[in-house]
Design an enzyme around this catalytic site. Sequence first.
Site, short mmCIF file in Angstrom:
data_model
loop_
_atom_site.label_atom_id
_atom_site.label_comp_id
_atom_site.label_asym_id
_atom_site.label_seq_id
_atom_site.Cartn_x
_atom_site.Cartn_y
_atom_site.Cartn_z
CB THR A 54 1.29 -2.80 1.43
OG1 THR A 54 2.53 -2.95 2.11
CG2 THR A 54 0.30 -3.78 1.97
N PRO A 55 -0.04 -3.49 -1.82
CG PRO A 55 -0.21 -5.35 -3.26
CD PRO A 55 0.64 -4.74 -2.18
CB CYS A 56 -3.97 -1.87 1.01
SG CYS A 56 -3.12 -0.38 0.61
CG HIS A 57 -5.08 -1.61 -4.96
ND1 HIS A 57 -3.78 -1.14 -4.83
CD2 HIS A 57 -5.10 -2.44 -6.02
CE1 HIS A 57 -3.07 -1.67 -5.80
NE2 HIS A 57 -3.82 -2.46 -6.53
#
Length: 108
Positions: A54-57
């Site tokens: 999950t590329p929360c960035h």
Amino acid sequence: MSSAKFTDHVYALTRLIPQGKVATYSSLARALGNSGAARAVGNALNKNPDAPRTPCHRVVRANGQVGDFASGSAKKIKLLKKEGVIVWQGKVDLEKYFYEFKNKKQGC
DNA sequence: CATATGACACTAT
DNA sequence: AATAGTGCCATAT
């Protein structure tokens, strides 16, 4: 098992964000059907700082600010820059990098 | 069930 | 433009 559909959906959408693009908490919430749940969206991502898938960035604020990050906003900015997103003064050009969630069926 | 917390957004000052 | 205060929603306790 987590029945939290909301949180679960947040991860799903976040995963859909292509590299070099960014989405906003508010936008994510809207895609989920809860337009005003921007805060809840942030909470969801914060609870899963370890989700490597999950590329929360890639999720930033509605005003273009990178916002916060579990490991520090600096790290977030670094990652975004690495992906091709130009972060200037802690802000990103949403006009250029904003990714809108679209339904795969629709084409209008 | 009520209270407290939080990676936000908006409006007013 | 920058800061502060208030609102909103979902989770945790």
